[in-house]
Write an enzyme that holds these catalytic residues in place. Structure first.
Site, PDB file in Angstrom:
ATOM      1  N   GLU A   1      15.446 -54.083  38.967  1.00  0.00           N
ATOM      2  CA  GLU A   1      14.559 -52.850  38.405  1.00  0.00           C
ATOM      3  C   GLU A   1      14.912 -52.113  37.426  1.00  0.00           C
ATOM      4  O   GLU A   1      14.251 -51.692  36.563  1.00  0.00           O
ATOM      5  CB  GLU A   1      13.906 -52.154  39.759  1.00  0.00           C
ATOM      6  CG  GLU A   1      12.999 -53.247  40.664  1.00  0.00           C
ATOM      7  CD  GLU A   1      12.208 -52.309  41.623  1.00  0.00           C
ATOM      8  OE1 GLU A   1      12.732 -51.498  41.974  1.00  0.00           O
ATOM      9  OE2 GLU A   1      11.009 -52.760  41.681  1.00  0.00           O
TER      10      GLU A   1
ATOM     11  N   ALA B   1      11.814 -48.862  51.791  1.00  0.00           N
ATOM     12  CA  ALA B   1      10.763 -47.973  52.180  1.00  0.00           C
ATOM     13  C   ALA B   1       9.833 -48.340  53.103  1.00  0.00           C
ATOM     14  O   ALA B   1       9.253 -47.491  53.890  1.00  0.00           O
ATOM     15  CB  ALA B   1      10.338 -47.600  50.829  1.00  0.00           C
TER      16      ALA B   1
HETATM   17  P1  FAD Z   1      15.370 -41.568  51.956  1.00  0.00           P
HETATM   18  O1  FAD Z   1      13.669 -41.931  51.399  1.00  0.00           O
HETATM   19  O2  FAD Z   1      16.364 -41.817  51.165  1.00  0.00           O
HETATM   20  O3  FAD Z   1      15.336 -40.169  52.227  1.00  0.00           O
HETATM   21  C1  FAD Z   1      16.528 -39.409  52.960  1.00  0.00           C
HETATM   22  C2  FAD Z   1      16.209 -37.838  52.674  1.00  0.00           C
HETATM   23  O4  FAD Z   1      17.307 -37.246  53.555  1.00  0.00           O
HETATM   24  C3  FAD Z   1      16.198 -37.246  51.565  1.00  0.00           C
HETATM   25  O5  FAD Z   1      15.227 -36.427  51.121  1.00  0.00           O
HETATM   26  C4  FAD Z   1      17.486 -36.660  51.439  1.00  0.00           C
HETATM   27  O6  FAD Z   1      17.786 -35.629  50.467  1.00  0.00           O
HETATM   28  C5  FAD Z   1      17.816 -36.176  52.610  1.00  0.00           C
HETATM   29  N1  FAD Z   1      19.139 -36.138  53.045  1.00  0.00           N
HETATM   30  C6  FAD Z   1      20.194 -36.871  52.979  1.00  0.00           C
HETATM   31  N2  FAD Z   1      21.403 -36.353  53.412  1.00  0.00           N
HETATM   32  C7  FAD Z   1      21.050 -34.928  53.905  1.00  0.00           C
HETATM   33  C8  FAD Z   1      21.896 -33.928  54.380  1.00  0.00           C
HETATM   34  N3  FAD Z   1      23.025 -34.108  54.748  1.00  0.00           N
HETATM   35  N4  FAD Z   1      21.080 -33.096  54.875  1.00  0.00           N
HETATM   36  C9  FAD Z   1      19.662 -33.027  54.550  1.00  0.00           C
HETATM   37  N5  FAD Z   1      19.045 -33.912  53.938  1.00  0.00           N
HETATM   38  C10 FAD Z   1      19.745 -34.963  53.544  1.00  0.00           C
HETATM   39  N6  FAD Z   1      12.090 -49.950  49.255  1.00  0.00           N
HETATM   40  C11 FAD Z   1      11.101 -50.559  49.283  1.00  0.00           C
HETATM   41  O7  FAD Z   1      10.380 -50.850  50.374  1.00  0.00           O
HETATM   42  N7  FAD Z   1      10.202 -51.008  48.230  1.00  0.00           N
HETATM   43  C12 FAD Z   1      10.767 -50.590  46.828  1.00  0.00           C
HETATM   44  O8  FAD Z   1      10.051 -50.973  45.894  1.00  0.00           O
HETATM   45  C13 FAD Z   1      11.990 -50.109  46.780  1.00  0.00           C
HETATM   46  N8  FAD Z   1      12.495 -49.603  45.557  1.00  0.00           N
HETATM   47  C14 FAD Z   1      13.708 -49.066  45.443  1.00  0.00           C
HETATM   48  C15 FAD Z   1      14.098 -48.521  44.185  1.00  0.00           C
HETATM   49  C16 FAD Z   1      15.457 -48.088  43.964  1.00  0.00           C
HETATM   50  C17 FAD Z   1      15.895 -47.687  42.641  1.00  0.00           C
HETATM   51  C18 FAD Z   1      16.165 -47.709  45.306  1.00  0.00           C
HETATM   52  C19 FAD Z   1      17.498 -47.110  44.983  1.00  0.00           C
HETATM   53  C20 FAD Z   1      15.751 -48.253  46.566  1.00  0.00           C
HETATM   54  C21 FAD Z   1      14.438 -48.685  46.634  1.00  0.00           C
HETATM   55  N9  FAD Z   1      14.015 -49.188  47.844  1.00  0.00           N
HETATM   56  C22 FAD Z   1      12.603 -49.621  47.750  1.00  0.00           C
HETATM   57  C23 FAD Z   1      14.684 -48.858  49.088  1.00  0.00           C
HETATM   58  C24 FAD Z   1      14.158 -47.529  49.811  1.00  0.00           C
HETATM   59  O9  FAD Z   1      14.013 -46.205  48.615  1.00  0.00           O
HETATM   60  C25 FAD Z   1      14.942 -47.067  50.784  1.00  0.00           C
HETATM   61  O10 FAD Z   1      15.119 -48.039  51.761  1.00  0.00           O
HETATM   62  C26 FAD Z   1      14.324 -45.730  51.524  1.00  0.00           C
HETATM   63  O11 FAD Z   1      14.340 -44.696  50.525  1.00  0.00           O
HETATM   64  C27 FAD Z   1      15.050 -45.403  52.735  1.00  0.00           C
HETATM   65  O12 FAD Z   1      14.045 -44.296  53.331  1.00  0.00           O
HETATM   66  P2  FAD Z   1      14.919 -43.139  54.283  1.00  0.00           P
HETATM   67  O13 FAD Z   1      13.568 -42.370  54.679  1.00  0.00           O
HETATM   68  O14 FAD Z   1      15.480 -43.772  55.029  1.00  0.00           O
HETATM   69  O15 FAD Z   1      15.529 -42.512  52.992  1.00  0.00           O
HETATM   70  P1  NAD Z   2      21.249 -55.283  47.672  1.00  0.00           P
HETATM   71  O1  NAD Z   2      22.410 -55.169  48.732  1.00  0.00           O
HETATM   72  O2  NAD Z   2      20.080 -55.832  47.946  1.00  0.00           O
HETATM   73  O3  NAD Z   2      21.979 -55.908  46.578  1.00  0.00           O
HETATM   74  C1  NAD Z   2      23.304 -55.819  45.747  1.00  0.00           C
HETATM   75  C2  NAD Z   2      23.635 -56.746  45.072  1.00  0.00           C
HETATM   76  O4  NAD Z   2      24.992 -56.509  44.582  1.00  0.00           O
HETATM   77  C3  NAD Z   2      23.798 -58.168  45.664  1.00  0.00           C
HETATM   78  O5  NAD Z   2      23.123 -59.089  45.166  1.00  0.00           O
HETATM   79  C4  NAD Z   2      25.185 -58.546  45.972  1.00  0.00           C
HETATM   80  O6  NAD Z   2      25.468 -59.978  45.999  1.00  0.00           O
HETATM   81  C5  NAD Z   2      25.859 -57.779  44.499  1.00  0.00           C
HETATM   82  N1  NAD Z   2      27.205 -57.264  44.700  1.00  0.00           N
HETATM   83  C6  NAD Z   2      27.886 -56.926  45.833  1.00  0.00           C
HETATM   84  N2  NAD Z   2      29.179 -56.561  45.532  1.00  0.00           N
HETATM   85  C7  NAD Z   2      29.378 -57.135  44.297  1.00  0.00           C
HETATM   86  C8  NAD Z   2      30.263 -56.902  43.627  1.00  0.00           C
HETATM   87  N3  NAD Z   2      31.578 -56.321  43.651  1.00  0.00           N
HETATM   88  N4  NAD Z   2      30.185 -57.234  41.870  1.00  0.00           N
HETATM   89  C9  NAD Z   2      28.934 -57.774  41.581  1.00  0.00           C
HETATM   90  N5  NAD Z   2      27.892 -57.766  42.361  1.00  0.00           N
HETATM   91  C10 NAD Z   2      28.049 -57.365  43.945  1.00  0.00           C
HETATM   92  O7  NAD Z   2      21.235 -53.730  47.297  1.00  0.00           O
HETATM   93  P2  NAD Z   2      20.233 -52.899  46.346  1.00  0.00           P
HETATM   94  O8  NAD Z   2      19.656 -53.880  45.091  1.00  0.00           O
HETATM   95  O9  NAD Z   2      20.854 -51.777  45.935  1.00  0.00           O
HETATM   96  O10 NAD Z   2      19.181 -52.753  47.568  1.00  0.00           O
HETATM   97  C11 NAD Z   2      19.075 -51.774  48.670  1.00  0.00           C
HETATM   98  C12 NAD Z   2      17.931 -52.157  49.466  1.00  0.00           C
HETATM   99  O11 NAD Z   2      17.066 -51.437  48.826  1.00  0.00           O
HETATM  100  C13 NAD Z   2      17.731 -53.459  49.533  1.00  0.00           C
HETATM  101  O12 NAD Z   2      17.204 -53.591  51.103  1.00  0.00           O
HETATM  102  C14 NAD Z   2      16.688 -53.830  48.815  1.00  0.00           C
HETATM  103  O13 NAD Z   2      15.671 -54.698  49.454  1.00  0.00           O
HETATM  104  C15 NAD Z   2      15.956 -52.320  48.927  1.00  0.00           C
HETATM  105  N6  NAD Z   2      15.101 -52.392  47.357  1.00  0.00           N
HETATM  106  C16 NAD Z   2      13.983 -52.888  47.466  1.00  0.00           C
HETATM  107  C17 NAD Z   2      13.244 -52.884  46.051  1.00  0.00           C
HETATM  108  C18 NAD Z   2      11.972 -53.353  45.966  1.00  0.00           C
HETATM  109  O14 NAD Z   2      11.348 -53.915  47.172  1.00  0.00           O
HETATM  110  N7  NAD Z   2      11.320 -53.765  44.770  1.00  0.00           N
HETATM  111  C19 NAD Z   2      13.872 -52.131  44.943  1.00  0.00           C
HETATM  112  C20 NAD Z   2      15.163 -51.722  45.029  1.00  0.00           C
HETATM  113  C21 NAD Z   2      15.958 -52.000  46.319  1.00  0.00           C
END
Ligand code: FAD
Ligand code: NAD
Length: 402
Positions: A170, A317
Site C-alpha cells: 500500500e 482493524a
Molecule cells: P491501534 O488502532 O493501533 O490503536 C492503539 C492506540 O493505543 C493508539 O491510539 C495509540 O496511540 C495508543 N497507545 C499505544 N501505546 C500507548 C501507551 N503506552 N499509552 C497510551 N496509549 C497508547 N487493517 C485492516 O483491517 N484494513 C486495512 O486496510 C489496514 N491497513 C493498514 C495500513 C497500514 C499502513 C497499517 C500500518 C496497518 C493497517 N491495518 C489494516 C492494520 C490495522 O491498522 C491494525 O491492525 C489496527 O490499527 C489495530 O487496532 P488496535 O485497536 O489494536 O490498535
Molecule cells: P505482514 O506480516 O503482513 O507482512 C510483512 C512482510 O514482510 C511479509 O511478507 C514477510 O515475508 C516480509 N518480511 C519479513 N521479514 C523480512 C525481511 N527480513 N526482509 C524482507 N522481507 C521480510 O506485515 P504488514 O504488511 O506490516 O501488515 C501487518 C498487519 O496489518 C497484517 O495483519 C496485515 O494484514 C494488516 N494490514 C492490512 C492491510 C489491508 O487490509 N489493506 C494493509 C496493511 C496492513
C-alpha cells in the site's frame, strides 16, 4: 453501592469501538468508564501509508477523541500507559495510577524488527502519525539534498521498502504516485529515482490470491518498482541495507529505508509480565486473558485462533473493531450480572489492498476485485470504519469521497 470501573487502554480501532459501544449500552448510574490514550486524537492506522508518502495530509488521518464521548459516561485521560499490575488491579500511567474492576487492553502493535541489526536506528516505520510525518519529511529532505548534490550526479536516489506485505505494497502504491511530484518540486530527474521492494517470501503478499498479486506486481512495476522476492533484509546501516538470497549477500546503498515487514504486540504487555508471545496475549474464547478474567485484550495485542486452526488471525482493524464491539456486549452482560456469555467469532469480510488513490485489489466476501471497483470498495471500507465509530458526522468530516 460503588459502581464498577471499566478502564480502556488505547483509543485506536479496538479501544474506541469498545468505548463508543459501551456508552450506548450502559447508563451513567451503572458504571464508571475511563478511556486512556497517549494523544488526545485517534489516528486511522489504516491510512498511515498515505500520510507517510505525503498523498494525504497527516491532519486528515486523525481526529479528536473527546467530541465522540458522552462526558457524563466516559472520562478521557490523556496519558501514557507504563504497566498493568494485574494482581492489584492497577494501571500505572506516566502521571497517574488508575484502579479498575474490568480492564480492556487495546494498545495496538509495534514494528517487529526480528532483531535485525540497524533497523531501529536507521530505518523508518509506518506506525503512528509522528512516524508517518517523519517519513514524508525525510523523503523531502533526501530529494532536496539530491538536487543540491547536482543533477550530474551518477548516483541514484534509492528508496527501499522492506517487506511486501499489505503495508509495504500500500505504501509503494502511494509512493509511486507521489514521486513525480517530488521530482518536479525538487528538480530531480525521475530516471535517477530507484524504488526497491525487498520481500523474504517467493512472492509479495504471500498467501493472497495469486491472480490479484500478479495484477499488483504489474501495476507497481509499471510505475518503476523493482521487486526482489525471496530476498531478506539482513542489516541496515546509515548508508544502506544488506540483503541475502540464499547464501549470496549484496549491499544496496540507500538513505531511505522503510521497514514494513511485520508487527508484534505491545511492549506494555511484556512490561506487565503477562504470559505472552511477542507482546501479544493468547486470549480465551471471550477475549479475556487466560490468567485474569477481569482483563480483556483486543486488537493487535491479542492472539485469536480460528476454530481448529494453528494460525492466528492476522492483526487487522477489521478484527479489532469486531472485538471492541464484542467486549462492550460482554461487559454489559457482566455489569448486569447476566450469565451465558457469548464467545467471540470473527466474521471475516475480506481484504482490500490499495495501489494508490485510484487502484486496488481485493477479495470481498470471496469475490475478486481489481482496479477502480476495488479502489471504490477500499474507500467504502475506510468510510465505514469512521461511520461505526463516529456516525455520519465523522464520515462527513473525515471521509474519502472518490
Ligand atoms: P491501534 O488502532 O493501533 O490503536 C492503539 C492506540 O493505543 C493508539 O491510539 C495509540 O496511540 C495508543 N497507545 C499505544 N501505546 C500507548 C501507551 N503506552 N499509552 C497510551 N496509549 C497508547 N487493517 C485492516 O483491517 N484494513 C486495512 O486496510 C489496514 N491497513 C493498514 C495500513 C497500514 C499502513 C497499517 C500500518 C496497518 C493497517 N491495518 C489494516 C492494520 C490495522 O491498522 C491494525 O491492525 C489496527 O490499527 C489495530 O487496532 P488496535 O485497536 O489494536 O490498535
Ligand atoms: P505482514 O506480516 O503482513 O507482512 C510483512 C512482510 O514482510 C511479509 O511478507 C514477510 O515475508 C516480509 N518480511 C519479513 N521479514 C523480512 C525481511 N527480513 N526482509 C524482507 N522481507 C521480510 O506485515 P504488514 O504488511 O506490516 O501488515 C501487518 C498487519 O496489518 C497484517 O495483519 C496485515 O494484514 C494488516 N494490514 C492490512 C492491510 C489491508 O487490509 N489493506 C494493509 C496493511 C496492513
Amino acid at each position: 453501592m460503588k459502581r464498577p470501573h471499566i478502564v480502556i487502554l488505547g483509543a485506536g480501532y479496538g479501544g474506541l469501538m469498545t468505548a463508543t459501544r459501551l456508552q450506548k449500552k450502559l447508563g451513567t448510574d451503572e458504571v464508571d468508564i475511563t478511556l486512556v490514550n497517549k494523544n488526545d486524537y485517534h489516528y486511522e492506522t489504516t491510512w498511515l501509508h498515505e500520510a507517510s508518502a505525503g498523498t494525504l495530509h497527516h491532519d486528515k488521518v486523525r481526529y479528536d477523541i473527546q467530541p465522540l464521548l458522552h462526558k457524563r459516561k466516559i472520562t478521557f485521560v490523556q496519558d501514557t500507559v507504563i504497566r498493568v499490575n494485574a494482581k492489584t488491579k492497577e494501571v500505572l500511567l506516566e502521571r497517574n495510577t488508575l484502579t479498575y474492576d474490568y480492564l480492556v487492553v487495546a494498545l495496538g502493535g509495534e514494528p517487529e524488527t526480528f532483531g535485525i541489526q540497524g533497523l531501529n536506528e536507521f530505518a523508518f516505520s509506518i506506525t503512528n502519525v509522528q512516524t508517518a510525518r517523519k517519513i514524508y519529511q525525510h523523503l523531502n529532505y533526501e530529494f532536496s539534498k539530491f538536487t543540491e548534490d547536482g543533477p550530474t550526479s551518477k548516483d541514484l536516489l534509492t528508496i527501499v521498502v522492506g517487506g511486501g506485505g499489505f503495508t509495504g505494497i500500500e505504501f509503494l502504491g502511494e509512493l509511486t504516485n507521489k514521486i513525480p511530484h517530488l521530482c518536479k518540486e525538487h528538480d530531480v530527474n525521475p530516471a535517477q529515482v530507484r524504488v526497491i521492494c525487498v520481500e523474504a517470501s517467493p512472492t509479495i503478499l504471500p498467501g493472497f490470491d495469486p491472480e490479484l498479486v500478479s495484477y499488483a506486481v504489474e501495476v507497481l512495476q509499471s510505475k518503476g518498482v523493482e521487486f526482489k522476492t525471496g530476498t531478506a533484509i539482513k542489516q541496515c546501516t546509515e548508508d544502506g541495507i544488506t540483503i541475502a538470497q540464499g547464501e549470496q549477500e549484496a549491499f544496496i546503498p540507500s538513505k531511505i529505508v522503510i521497514w514494513a515487514a511485520g508487527v508484534r504486540g505491545n511492549s506494555i504487555i511484556d512490561a506487565s509480565e503477562f504470559e505472552s508471545v511477542r507482546g501479544k496475549i493468547k486470549v480465551d474464547g471471550y477475549l479475556r486473558s487466560p490468567e485474569y478474567n477481569d482483563i480483556f485484550v483486543i486488537g493487535d495485542c491479542s492472539l485469536v485462533f480460528a476454530k481448529d486452526s494453528e494460525r492466528p488471525y492476522p492483526p487487522t482493524a477489521q478484527i479489532a473493531m469486531q472485538q471492541g464491539e464484542h467486549v462492550a456486549n460482554t461487559l454489559q452482560q457482566l455489569i448486569r450480572e447476566k450469565e451465558n456469555l457469548t464467545p467471540f467469532v470473527f466474521d471475516n469480510k475480506g481484504t482490500v489492498c490499495s495501489l494508490g488513490h485510484k487502484d486496488a485489489i481485493g477479495l470481498v466476501y470471496g469475490k475478486k476485485l481489481k482496479g477502480k471497483p476495488a479502489s471504490i470498495m477500499k474507500k467504502i471500507i475506510d468510510n465505514r470504519s469512521l461511520f461505526l465509530i463516529g456516525g455520519i458526522p465523522l464520515v462527513f468530516k473525515k471521509g474519502k469521497f472518490f
